[in-house]
Scaffold this motif. Sequence first.
Motif, PDB file in Angstrom:
ATOM      1  N   GLY A 101       0.241   7.362   7.437  1.00 61.70           N
ATOM      2  CA  GLY A 101       0.791   5.883   9.079  1.00 61.70           C
ATOM      3  C   GLY A 101       1.900   5.143   7.677  1.00 61.70           C
ATOM      4  O   GLY A 101       1.339   4.491   6.802  1.00 61.70           O
ATOM      5  N   LEU A 102       2.695   4.735   9.071  1.00 68.49           N
ATOM      6  CA  LEU A 102       3.379   3.844   8.258  1.00 68.49           C
ATOM      7  C   LEU A 102       3.286   2.416   9.228  1.00 68.49           C
ATOM      8  O   LEU A 102       3.132   2.259  10.532  1.00 68.49           O
ATOM      9  N   GLN A 103       4.109   0.970   8.783  1.00 64.48           N
ATOM     10  CA  GLN A 103       3.220  -0.183   8.983  1.00 64.48           C
ATOM     11  C   GLN A 103       4.766  -0.495   9.153  1.00 64.48           C
ATOM     12  O   GLN A 103       5.534  -1.074   8.859  1.00 64.48           O
ATOM     13  N   PHE A 104       4.893  -1.828  10.451  1.00 62.65           N
ATOM     14  CA  PHE A 104       5.993  -2.481  11.123  1.00 62.65           C
ATOM     15  C   PHE A 104       5.513  -3.535  10.871  1.00 62.65           C
ATOM     16  O   PHE A 104       4.196  -4.131  11.814  1.00 62.65           O
ATOM     17  N   ILE A 105       6.293  -5.054  10.560  1.00 62.48           N
ATOM     18  CA  ILE A 105       5.461  -5.951  10.732  1.00 62.48           C
ATOM     19  C   ILE A 105       6.805  -6.960  11.931  1.00 62.48           C
ATOM     20  O   ILE A 105       7.607  -6.965  11.133  1.00 62.48           O
ATOM     21  N   GLY A 106       6.568  -7.841  12.643  1.00 56.02           N
ATOM     22  CA  GLY A 106       7.779  -8.702  13.147  1.00 56.02           C
ATOM     23  C   GLY A 106       7.112 -10.045  13.158  1.00 56.02           C
ATOM     24  O   GLY A 106       6.524 -10.446  12.309  1.00 56.02           O
ATOM     25  N   ARG A 107       8.284 -10.277  13.895  1.00 59.93           N
ATOM     26  CA  ARG A 107       8.275 -12.158  13.536  1.00 59.93           C
ATOM     27  C   ARG A 107       6.934 -12.172  14.856  1.00 59.93           C
ATOM     28  O   ARG A 107       6.528 -11.840  15.203  1.00 59.93           O
ATOM     29  N   ASP A 138      -6.476  -2.698   0.944  1.00 60.85           N
ATOM     30  CA  ASP A 138      -6.044  -3.921   1.816  1.00 60.85           C
ATOM     31  C   ASP A 138      -4.510  -4.240   0.878  1.00 60.85           C
ATOM     32  O   ASP A 138      -3.636  -4.982   1.552  1.00 60.85           O
ATOM     33  N   LEU A 139      -3.709  -3.720   0.357  1.00 66.75           N
ATOM     34  CA  LEU A 139      -2.539  -4.205  -0.318  1.00 66.75           C
ATOM     35  C   LEU A 139      -1.292  -4.785   0.374  1.00 66.75           C
ATOM     36  O   LEU A 139      -1.083  -5.407   0.280  1.00 66.75           O
ATOM     37  N   PHE A 140      -1.524  -3.911   1.521  1.00 62.85           N
ATOM     38  CA  PHE A 140      -0.356  -3.600   2.665  1.00 62.85           C
ATOM     39  C   PHE A 140      -0.438  -4.682   3.435  1.00 62.85           C
ATOM     40  O   PHE A 140       0.228  -4.658   4.066  1.00 62.85           O
ATOM     41  N   THR A 141      -0.948  -4.385   3.714  1.00 61.82           N
ATOM     42  CA  THR A 141      -1.743  -5.010   5.303  1.00 61.82           C
ATOM     43  C   THR A 141      -2.172  -6.364   5.647  1.00 61.82           C
ATOM     44  O   THR A 141      -1.662  -7.206   6.418  1.00 61.82           O
ATOM     45  N   GLN A 142      -2.682  -7.080   4.053  1.00 61.83           N
ATOM     46  CA  GLN A 142      -3.799  -8.947   4.320  1.00 61.83           C
ATOM     47  C   GLN A 142      -2.743  -9.596   4.496  1.00 61.83           C
ATOM     48  O   GLN A 142      -2.767 -11.136   4.446  1.00 61.83           O
ATOM     49  N   THR A 171       6.980  -0.818   5.831  1.00 61.42           N
ATOM     50  CA  THR A 171       5.962  -1.183   5.003  1.00 61.42           C
ATOM     51  C   THR A 171       4.785   0.336   5.201  1.00 61.42           C
ATOM     52  O   THR A 171       5.049   1.169   5.984  1.00 61.42           O
ATOM     53  N   PRO A 172       4.979   0.447   3.585  1.00 64.37           N
ATOM     54  CA  PRO A 172       3.410   1.800   4.122  1.00 64.37           C
ATOM     55  C   PRO A 172       2.125   1.032   4.495  1.00 64.37           C
ATOM     56  O   PRO A 172       2.225   0.106   4.719  1.00 64.37           O
TER      57      PRO A 172
END
Length: 524
Positions: free
Chosen positions: A473-479, A445-449, A419-420
Amino acid sequence: MLRASLREISAALKEGQVSPVELCQKYLALIKATKFLNAYISVTEDIALKQAEASEKRYRKGQRLGDLDGIPVAVKDNFSTMGIETTCASNMLKGYIPPYNATVVQKLLDQGAILVGKTNLDEFAMGSGSTDGVFGPVKNPWSYSQQYREKCMRNSSTSNEELSWLITGGSSGGSAAAVSSFTCFAALGSDTGGSTRNPASLCGVVGLKPTYGLISRHGLIPLVNSMDVPGILTRCVDDSATMLGVLGGHDPKDSTTVQDPFHPFQIPNITDTSQLCIGIPKEYNAPGMSSETLAVWSKAAGLFEKAGAKVVEVSLPHTCYSIVCYHVLCAAEVASNMARFDGLEYGHRSSADKSTEALYAATRREGFNDVVRGRILSGNYFLLKQNYETYFIKAQKVRRLIVEDFAKVFSSGVDVLLTPTTLSSAVPYVEFIKEDNRTRSTQDDLFTQAANMAGLPAINVPAALSERSLPIGLQFIGRAFCELQLLTVAKWFEEQVQFPVIQLQDIMDQVDAVSQEEKSASFP
């Protein structure tokens, strides 16, 4: 040497190529030279030099404590540090000196790390710009990048507003600026709704928010207990893994930490991505996102696809409710946590003595800024008996739906979400302050919270430079508790993009160009 990774500088110290005292002195000198960035609230020069001398003795005897022995680090000023003032950038805690160290701080010291200072933030970590603390705003080191300033000057339509210094993002902006400007090798931040990843994105560094419960919160002055996580800011993904290996694991002083043993790891190098499935949440293509951020996000997805990974569009349908849900829960827990600051036990105490109630009111009016008071008032409103079911309980139910959205996506075979991190690159301070804190936080905080509400690990990785030569920057979200997989993917991406970090010389060249008024500016 100043730009080395943690692993490289650790090896250099071990081989005697540089001494801990010499390294510490260089970093303290650089902190003084870049004082105009306002990244630090306090510089612990005497303590740092004593720690460096002790580290040097250990190296001479071949008895170093760990891989961080002799390495300068910084800590956000909402982590308790024994014998060192901890203010949360608030009048409420000016002069407060904790009698103990936060667990994460103690773990760093146990490894022999050198604490060079406490970094600046939004008051009590409530904000997304690092502009609302009582010690003044933090300035983004990229504001003084030669490329950025030259491009602004070449553009005839550039206004004085656009050429003014840029925000760092928040609330861990001081820590992000400290790492970005090479005044420490790594820094601790805190992350409640994106407060590590947001400034990491705008300052061009790596920002890791671990799984909730993997790192102890003991000694982190709380904002939202159910979402707060100590964050890690470094200049590369490998360094984040090194720091996580030191900080992770159960803490008997924090009942929310994981009970299972945590084993430090080194990130493997992957060459085959064909078994990897990357999810692209369609709801994250949100209004207000800059065309540059969208292009970088799309290019990154294409990069994975070209390398053989499976890239699929996924849905997190309750994302549109997450910001509202987050702010209700955040305000409610803030109201509860801030109740401890009453002027009786510690912190600021008003001279009002007409009654106990007058003392409470005056102390909190004098000690908190408008942002903190606003969240306390909102939280108390949400928690009123007649409003509790309508706001707080309903927000908790929505939070559960958000958690289930992530669970469904990961159970479908997706390994990591891409995600962004922020809507755009850093904006000038004069533009940022046109909006109120609540509105700014809602946007930034739209993409992070959502990852905080779900307790999932997430990391910002610098991906590209904008047309103005500013980091995106780009965000990676994991399990949950799958940091190894998350960091492995993040490292692969980092190696592919080869992000051109800011040059140390760029900052130093600008030191003399910054006006004396700006360098010596003091803030109320």
